[in-house]
Design an enzyme around this catalytic site. Structure first.
Site, PDB file in Angstrom:
ATOM      1  N   GLY A 147      -2.396   3.758  -5.865  1.00  0.00           N
ATOM      2  CA  GLY A 147      -2.473   2.542  -5.081  1.00  0.00           C
ATOM      3  C   GLY A 147      -3.874   2.269  -4.599  1.00  0.00           C
ATOM      4  N   GLU A 192       7.430   8.504  -7.297  1.00  0.00           N
ATOM      5  CA  GLU A 192       6.691   8.183  -6.086  1.00  0.00           C
ATOM      6  C   GLU A 192       7.579   8.441  -4.876  1.00  0.00           C
ATOM      7  OE1 GLU A 192       3.237   5.102  -6.793  1.00  0.00           O
ATOM      8  OE2 GLU A 192       5.128   4.109  -6.436  1.00  0.00           O
ATOM      9  N   GLU A 226       8.499  -0.439  -2.820  1.00  0.00           N
ATOM     10  CA  GLU A 226       8.257  -1.602  -1.978  1.00  0.00           C
ATOM     11  C   GLU A 226       9.086  -2.801  -2.433  1.00  0.00           C
ATOM     12  OE1 GLU A 226       3.818   0.097  -1.051  1.00  0.00           O
ATOM     13  OE2 GLU A 226       4.041  -1.626  -2.388  1.00  0.00           O
ATOM     14  N   GLY A 274       0.886   5.793   0.569  1.00  0.00           N
ATOM     15  CA  GLY A 274      -0.011   5.210   1.558  1.00  0.00           C
ATOM     16  C   GLY A 274      -0.069   5.952   2.877  1.00  0.00           C
ATOM     17  N   HIS A 324       9.408  -0.432  -8.053  1.00  0.00           N
ATOM     18  CA  HIS A 324       8.572   0.211  -7.037  1.00  0.00           C
ATOM     19  C   HIS A 324       9.334   0.221  -5.713  1.00  0.00           C
ATOM     20  CE1 HIS A 324       5.217   0.969  -4.289  1.00  0.00           C
ATOM     21  NE2 HIS A 324       4.550   1.411  -5.336  1.00  0.00           N
ATOM     22  N   SER A 377      -0.351   8.712  -2.548  1.00  0.00           N
ATOM     23  CA  SER A 377      -1.574   9.235  -1.917  1.00  0.00           C
ATOM     24  C   SER A 377      -2.400  10.099  -2.864  1.00  0.00           C
ATOM     25  CB  SER A 377      -1.235  10.009  -0.635  1.00  0.00           C
ATOM     26  OG  SER A 377      -0.636   9.162   0.333  1.00  0.00           O
ATOM     27  N   ASN A 385      -2.239   0.336  -9.222  1.00  0.00           N
ATOM     28  CA  ASN A 385      -1.442  -0.764  -8.700  1.00  0.00           C
ATOM     29  C   ASN A 385      -2.195  -1.383  -7.522  1.00  0.00           C
ATOM     30  OD1 ASN A 385       0.524  -2.507  -7.745  1.00  0.00           O
ATOM     31  ND2 ASN A 385       1.875  -0.897  -6.984  1.00  0.00           N
ATOM     32  N   TRP A 386      -2.736  -2.573  -7.747  1.00  0.00           N
ATOM     33  CA  TRP A 386      -3.505  -3.236  -6.691  1.00  0.00           C
ATOM     34  C   TRP A 386      -2.622  -3.847  -5.622  1.00  0.00           C
ATOM     35  CZ3 TRP A 386      -8.265  -6.277  -9.060  1.00  0.00           C
ATOM     36  CH2 TRP A 386      -9.170  -5.343  -9.573  1.00  0.00           C
ATOM     37  N   LYS A 387      -1.332  -3.946  -5.870  1.00  0.00           N
ATOM     38  CA  LYS A 387      -0.387  -4.528  -4.915  1.00  0.00           C
ATOM     39  C   LYS A 387      -0.865  -5.940  -4.519  1.00  0.00           C
ATOM     40  CE  LYS A 387       1.025   0.076  -3.548  1.00  0.00           C
ATOM     41  NZ  LYS A 387       1.496   0.970  -2.455  1.00  0.00           N
TER      42      LYS A 387
END
Length: 247
Positions: free
Chosen positions: A228, A161, A93, A167, A91, A207, A9-11
Site C-alpha cells: 500500500g 492481507e 477495504e 496500514g 480487498h 505493512s 495499490n495506490w488506493k
C-alpha cells in the site's frame, strides 16, 4: 515456475503529478525475474500507460456486469481499454466499506477473466478472528467462495492481507505468514490440481516496507507482496522490489 510479483495499490491517492513517481519507478526497476504492478486510481490508468514502461497497470476494483446502469462503477472492459492488465478484487477495504461478500468477488472475477484481466484476489482475517484462532477457517472459506472455477497460474494471483496489519505497522510473525501461505498453496492444489495450484503466485500484504521485505520474502510460499503506502514512492517500492529479486 511461478513468477515473482511486486504489486502496488495506490488506493484513493494520486493525481497527474504522482505519475512522476511511476516514471521514476519504471526507470529504477529493470528486473527480469520480478513482475511489477501498480494499481493507481482508475482516473490515472490511461495517462499512466505512457510512462509505465515495464510496469504493468491494474484497477482496484471492477463491477460484475459488463455495462449498465451502475453509476460510479467501472467495468472490467473499461479497465482493459484504459490500459490495465490486472485488477484487485476483494480487498478488505472493499469487503468492509462496501459490504462485498465472497460471492460478489467471485462474480467480479469471472467478468474480469472474460475481459482478459489477471485478478489479484485478496483474503484475510480480522484481529478478533486471529485471536479466536479462526484464521485458517476464514481464509479457507474466502478462497472457496471468492475464486471461480477455471483458475490458472496465468489469470489468478492470491494476496493474503491480515486486516489488522493493513496500514497499522503491525506485521504477523514470519511463522504466522508461512502457516497461511502454506495453507493457501495446499488448498489451491487440492481444488485445482498441482499443475495449477503450484503456479498461482501468492502475495503477502500488510505493512510491507523496505525494512521488513527481505524477511517476509524468505518465508515459504511467499512469491511477492501487495504493497500500500510504500508503493507511492518510487524509492521505497524499488527497495522492496530489490529485496524480492534477491529472494
Amino acid at each position: 515456475m511461478r513468477r515473482k510479483l511486486a504489486a502496488g495499490n495506490w488506493k484513493m491517492n494520486g493525481s497527474a503529478a504522482a505519475l512522476a513517481e511511476l516514471q521514476a519507478l519504471a526507470a529504477l526497476s529493470t528486473s527480469d525475474s520480478t513482475d511489477i504492478l501498480i494499481c493507481p486510481p482508475s482516473t490515472l490508468i490511461s495517462r499512466a500507460k505512457s510512462v509505465a514502461g515495464n510496469v504493468a497497470l491494474g484497477g482496484q476494483d471492477c463491477h460484475a456486469s459488463t455495462s449498465g446502469a451502475h453509476t460510479g462503477d467501472v467495468a472490467a472492459d473499461m479497465l482493459k481499454d484504459a490500459g490495465a492488465s490486472y485488477v484487485i478484487l476483494g480487498h478488505s477495504e472493499r469487503r468492509e466499506d462496501h459490504n462485498e461478500r465472497d460471492e460478489d468477488v467471485r462474480s467480479k472475477a469471472k467478468t474480469a477473466w472474460d475481459a482478459g484481466l489477471v485478478t489479484v484476489i485478496c483474503v484475510g482475517e480480522s484481529l478478533s478472528e486471529r485471536e479466536a484462532d479462526n484464521t485458517l477457517d476464514i481464509i479457507g472459506g474466502q478462497l472457496a467462495g471468492s475464486i471461480p472455477d477455471g483458475a490458472t497460474g496465468e489469470n489468478l494471483v492470491v494476496a493474503y492481507e491480515p486486516i489488522w496489519a493493513i496500514g497499522t505497522g503491525k506485521v504477523p510473525t514470519m511463522s504466522q505468514i508461512g502457516e497461511v501461505h502454506d495453507f493457501m498453496r495446499m488448498r489451491l492444489e487440492r481444488r485445482f490440481g498441482e499443475g495449477v495450484g503450484r503456479t498461482v503466485p501468492l502475495l503477502y500484504g500488510g505493512s510491507v516496507k523496505p525494512g521488513n521485505a527481505e524477511e517476509i520474502f524468505a518465508v515459504s510460499n511467499v512469491d511477492g507482496a501487495l504493497v500500500g503506502g510504500a508503493s507511492l514512492k518510487a524509492s521505497d517500492f524499488s527497495a522492496i522490489i530489490t529485496a524480492l529479486d534477491a529472494a
